[in-house]
Scaffold this active site. Structure first.
Site, PDB file in Angstrom:
ATOM      1  N   TYR A 193      -9.176   5.618  -4.296  1.00 48.55           N
ATOM      2  CA  TYR A 193      -8.545   4.298  -4.125  1.00 48.55           C
ATOM      3  C   TYR A 193      -7.193   4.375  -3.418  1.00 48.55           C
ATOM      4  O   TYR A 193      -6.639   5.439  -3.267  1.00 48.55           O
ATOM      5  CB  TYR A 193      -8.521   3.496  -5.421  1.00 48.55           C
ATOM      6  CG  TYR A 193      -7.710   3.935  -6.619  1.00 48.55           C
ATOM      7  CD1 TYR A 193      -6.737   4.903  -6.576  1.00 48.55           C
ATOM      8  CD2 TYR A 193      -7.938   3.299  -7.848  1.00 48.55           C
ATOM      9  CE1 TYR A 193      -6.011   5.233  -7.711  1.00 48.55           C
ATOM     10  CE2 TYR A 193      -7.224   3.622  -8.987  1.00 48.55           C
ATOM     11  CZ  TYR A 193      -6.266   4.587  -8.909  1.00 48.55           C
ATOM     12  OH  TYR A 193      -5.559   4.908 -10.033  1.00 48.55           O
ATOM     13  N   GLU A 194      -6.744   3.226  -2.963  1.00 48.24           N
ATOM     14  CA  GLU A 194      -5.548   3.139  -2.097  1.00 48.24           C
ATOM     15  C   GLU A 194      -5.702   4.009  -0.850  1.00 48.24           C
ATOM     16  O   GLU A 194      -4.736   4.567  -0.344  1.00 48.24           O
ATOM     17  CB  GLU A 194      -4.272   3.530  -2.868  1.00 48.24           C
ATOM     18  CG  GLU A 194      -4.061   2.816  -4.186  1.00 48.24           C
ATOM     19  CD  GLU A 194      -3.923   1.297  -4.033  1.00 48.24           C
ATOM     20  OE1 GLU A 194      -3.695   0.821  -2.917  1.00 48.24           O
ATOM     21  OE2 GLU A 194      -4.084   0.601  -5.054  1.00 48.24           O
ATOM     22  N   GLY A 195      -6.914   4.092  -0.355  1.00 53.77           N
ATOM     23  CA  GLY A 195      -7.204   4.917   0.828  1.00 53.77           C
ATOM     24  C   GLY A 195      -7.677   6.289   0.414  1.00 53.77           C
ATOM     25  O   GLY A 195      -6.951   7.026  -0.247  1.00 53.77           O
ATOM     26  N   ARG A 204       0.525   4.011  -2.623  1.00 51.32           N
ATOM     27  CA  ARG A 204       0.026   5.349  -2.284  1.00 51.32           C
ATOM     28  C   ARG A 204       0.900   6.452  -2.869  1.00 51.32           C
ATOM     29  O   ARG A 204       0.393   7.441  -3.373  1.00 51.32           O
ATOM     30  CB  ARG A 204      -0.085   5.497  -0.758  1.00 51.32           C
ATOM     31  CG  ARG A 204      -1.297   4.767  -0.231  1.00 51.32           C
ATOM     32  CD  ARG A 204      -1.446   4.860   1.279  1.00 51.32           C
ATOM     33  NE  ARG A 204      -2.719   4.242   1.664  1.00 51.32           N
ATOM     34  CZ  ARG A 204      -3.153   4.069   2.911  1.00 51.32           C
ATOM     35  NH1 ARG A 204      -2.401   4.465   3.918  1.00 51.32           N
ATOM     36  NH2 ARG A 204      -4.320   3.512   3.130  1.00 51.32           N
ATOM     37  N   MET A 216       0.809  -1.199   0.000  1.00 47.65           N
ATOM     38  CA  MET A 216       0.000   0.000   0.000  1.00 47.65           C
ATOM     39  C   MET A 216       0.850   1.260   0.000  1.00 47.65           C
ATOM     40  O   MET A 216       0.530   2.233  -0.661  1.00 47.65           O
ATOM     41  CB  MET A 216      -0.865  -0.056   1.260  1.00 47.65           C
ATOM     42  CG  MET A 216      -2.008   0.876   1.259  1.00 47.65           C
ATOM     43  SD  MET A 216      -3.153   0.499  -0.069  1.00 47.65           S
ATOM     44  CE  MET A 216      -4.560  -0.006   0.902  1.00 47.65           C
TER      45      MET A 216
END
Lengths: 591, 591
Positions: free
Chosen positions: B442-444, B298, B294
């Site tokens: 996405y990806e948080g 990110r 991640m």
């Protein structure tokens, strides 16, 4: 499918409690008929039509879009659109605010603004068709000859025909002075109109028997630039001066655009090839007539902004309440459930409150502006009419600019609340973002609104509208500085209003020294003005909520949202002030 | 078609002049090979590939999208995508920064960041396929058993296989603790994985021989919540421990999503039905492995933000120079032409400078962060590695959050410069807006980044990264307070950095008293941090521009953009500070 329920309670609050519209309308000419019962009945009926007929066609209209048939140069609108329009016309909605002389119902503009909001929440793309008819109606009413009114207005008001505004050309967008379409006189007083217009909303469709194009063009003896532009009416089917419909005119859609959103709205390339047209108003004075159309249309586009934001808010609030995800930072809210609702997370509430602050504050702004249109049109006192007209013309670029830009933020936040699901078409949130993106562009970009506000409404007109408005804010602040219900807001509002006045002086001075400063300041000045304007309407809303019909909880919600607005949105004015003061020196040419 | 030319000159400026990467890389393990000549050659070759192969597929990939065939559960990617991937793998790009042990080229992460930017500018949707492979490679490298590395890494690094991250489930988005996918042990040490994953980028496609899914799931004895999550590798085609490929595994795409943008990227629903998988790392420690994937992802998504903004900037700048519309307010610039270029209008320059400030400042931020990854991985000194790791982990949520949110603003302004033409698909600007909208999700989401920054990197880790970074800024300010080239920026930067530290203390205190304050402050704190971070890199850029290889004009452009940033963007920190100080009390529950 996305939700839509007309926010009748908040509309009535804005109309009656905040703006006292019942009393205002009652003392205007013809106002005795505009009772609260009547207005309420219209709002209820509008809610029914828009919730039941238009709202369900919003997603399907986006998915299907419009289709152009090259062989016949016709446009098929999405399934259900034509039938919805038939019901709209039959219901008398097309002529709601039009004069009774031409078959309209003569109801107040402020009622038109609220019903327009419902239409645009329910179906922004569909709502563009009648919007253009309204513009054409306004221009013909104010600038048409008697025969033109007789022939064109009644079918427009009845909704049997629709209208367009044919302004833009490939080389002439914001700059209408560059347009090339020609209009050459015929011996019978008509003109042959030749040229290509682009981005013509509702230029061709399957709703109506005829389409009335109001076209900007140059006569053979026209001066160059924007002083040489005339307006002509060019119907799709020729119409005799006695109203009889003749054969097809030489105007046709050459294509439709593939757009980011509002896909149910037909955006046409219109080709005029010696089409028969008739001059509206005096030669070379077409821009005046255009501004008549444009002003009403600009307020309507501002309303589109709050309308799409309202629907985005309803859906994101509903999702935030139902979606369980993560625990509140201070401990579980719903220990029996696997997680807490999104509303347990403060930043989700920030995103919701941002939308609510713009939507509910913007609703008061839009209704206030529309009420000025009613006063301007029908007050007994000439000075009152003049003041209302100045307030309206001052507030139009603010309402258009702020509410359309706020709609970008609101629809973005609404989508964000859905997380990854917001990006998926079936949830409908991404359509709101795509649809909303047009509104900062058409009917004058935000940049054009800003130049209209600062260059025209402030500089050229010596800020008449601003003076009225600041006077009103000042009177409100003085009257309520000791009022416990609102005094927390009165202080910061008074300071912000004072700063607005000072900043206006400063900008005016620097722009006199260097006209480029005006262009460097305009958009920030528009935002500054918009945020202070909403602060005023939020303070008034809190005051009005006391003693209103609102429930205790809804009154608290008004106070909460105002508190949020003053604490977290209004401080943006300092950024805009800093930008204005930094001036054109910080906007150098780009290498 | 939209333009794209790799900004090699500015990339080299960021890399060599601002960050002194040549010296930094040279003293790292293996750094003797990473000469400027080598890096420049890779950048040149990347530019060629991305400009010529990927950029022309951007619009067509959007128009065509991916197609799912239900009968075979396969996905066809847009025309040209597969062939482009073949060239990408053949060119060695898949393994550019991977370890040489597994067939990679072992080149610096900072070079990977710059080439990644080019890929994402050229074709954001296409770039998602290799992005996921990188994440899977990282996780396997750090957490896989030896046989897993032997079997899976080489084909991933060679680009013959691709990877995915299978995290999200319908009820588990930001909240992975809610996930339900099960993994039950087989006697041979493998697991049977069963469950449904959604939003799986590159979950199925036609690029590669095999797809390596890294799946989060629960073992039978797993504790509830996020402490009971394990990671498993589940290949599309089974793979023996000796690397031989076996039959089809019981994992298949059940559908693809219809999305707002990145339509060339296959976003799949993945159904696992007792699929064979192998545990990666210890049981129940899957989140640790996931964060390895991640974190790199990110930063890569932050780079997507600056990449799409770069291309939007190139196109809007080009349009603004060519499009003639209206006259400059101080008089005609091009009296012989019918109007002046859009760049004659200060607000158009504001919109262009906004993009440039975020893109060029963001490029330095991304490259700086990637360089910390290189230092963390290969510095000789343990303390230096630790510091770099702390800086990197601190900057990742800032880079992801700020650069993805800035991309919303940049692509919006770029579209706005095109006026109504921006809304039409053929000009390509609206695709940038649609594509960019995914990256704050996405990806948080931005909200998750903000909680990671404030909750984890500041509160839990005692702000180690922030201390390093503020120390660096302070040293820069002290060293340059008398330097004529930058002293105008050093003063406001020092004040902003001081405020950042104070604000952090204040937030930490109020969050200790009431954890909800953390949630109420987090997103505003993220923006505050991001704006000060860019201010630092802009000040460094101005300093670096002196004595650099840049032309006189480009040096002036750096000063101009920094001046714009400090005057018109940095003041936004005051709004965020006010919001943080207003606290959770201004974010009440919504009625």
């Amino acid at each position: 499918m996305t939700l839509y329920k007309a926010p009748l309670d908040d509309m009535r609050f804005a109309l009656y409690d905040v703006l006292g519209a019942e009393a205002v309308l009652g003392r205007l000419q013809g106002g005795e008929a505009h009772t609260r019962d009547l207005l309420d009945a219209v709002l209820d009926e509008a809610a029914r039509f828009n919730e039941q007929v238009l709202a369900p066609l919003n997603a399907s209209g986006d998915a299907e879009g419009c289709h152009y048939d090259k062989a016949t140069a016709t446009v098929a609108t999405p399934a259900g659109f034509k039938e919805a329009y038939r019901q709209y016309a039959e219901g008398g909605w097309a002529g709601l605010t039009a004069r009774e002389t031409f078959g309209g119902q003569g109801l107040p503009a402020v009622l038109g603004a609220l019903t327009k909001e419902m239409i645009d929440s329910a179906n922004l793309a569909w709502g563009i068709y009648p919007l253009l008819s309204h513009g054409a109606t306004d221009a013909l009413e104010h600038h048409g000859d008697d025969w033109q009114k007789d022939v064109f207005l009644r079918p427009l008001v009845e909704g049997r025909w629709t209208g367009t505004m044919c302004l833009t050309e490939p080389q002439a967008g914001s700059d209408l002075g560059l347009l090339k379409t020609r209009a050459e006189p015929n011996p019978d007083g008509s003109y042959r109109v030749t040229g290509t217009k682009i981005f013509i909303s509702a230029g061709e469709h399957d709703f109506a028997e005829n389409i009335v194009h109001l076209v900007l063009a140059r006569l053979p003896d026209a001066p160059a630039g924007s002083r040489g532009i005339s307006m002509l009416v060019v119907p799709k089917f020729r119409v005799g001066k006695d109203g009889t419909m003749g054969e097809r005119n030489h105007v046709a859609a050459g294509a439709i655009e593939h757009k980011m959103g509002i896909k149910g709205s037909a955006t046409c390339v219109m080709n005029f090839d010696e089409a028969e047209g008739w001059l509206i108003g005096p030669p070379h004075k077409g821009l005046m007539a255009m501004f008549t159309m444009m002003n009403a249309a600009r307020l309507a586009v501002g309303i589109q902004g709050l309308a799409v934001s309202e629907r985005a808010l309803q859906n994101s609030l509903n999702y935030a309440r139902e979606r369980l995800q993560m625990r509140a930072l201070s401990g579980p809210r719903l220990p029996d459930k696997p997680a807490d609702p999104l509303t347990a997370h403060p930043d989700v509430r920030r995103m919701l409150l941002t939308q609510r602050a713009f939507v509910e504050g913007g609703r008061v702004l839009a209704a206030y502006a529309a009420l000025q249109a009613d006063i301007e049109a029908r007050a007994g006192d000439a000075q009152e009419r003049k003041t209302a007209g100045e307030l309206l013309s001052f507030l139009i670029p603010i309402a258009k600019g702020l509410l359309t830009e706020a709609a970008q933020e609101c629809t973005k936040e609404a989508l964000q609340i859905f997380g990854g699901h917001g990006y998926i078409a079936e949830h409908g949130m991404e359509q709101f973002v795509r649809d909303a993106r047009i509104i900062t562009l058409y009917e004058g970009t935000t940049q054009i609104q800003a130049l209209d506000l600062l260059g025209r409404k402030i500089m050229q007109l010596q800020g008449a509208g601003l003076k009225h408005f600041l006077g009103e804010i000042s009177a409100f602040c003085q009257a309520n500085q000791g009022n416990d219900a609102v005094k927390a807001f009165v202080g910061p509002l008074a300071v912000a209003a004072k700063t607005w006045g000072d900043l206006t002086q400063a900008v005016a001075q620097s722009a006199q020294a260097n006209p480029e400063e005006l262009g460097a300041a305009a958009v920030d000045y528009l935002y500054f003005s918009g945020y202070v304007t909403l602060a005023y309407f939020w303070a008034r809303s809190v005051l009005a909520a006391e003693g209103s019909h609102l429930s205790t909880e809804r009154r608290q919600a008004k106070r909460d949202t105002a508190g949020f607005y003053f604490a977290r949105i209004l401080p943006r004015i300092h950024v805009h002030k800093a930008a204005i003061e930094a001036g054109v020196a910080t906007l150098p040419e780009l290498l």
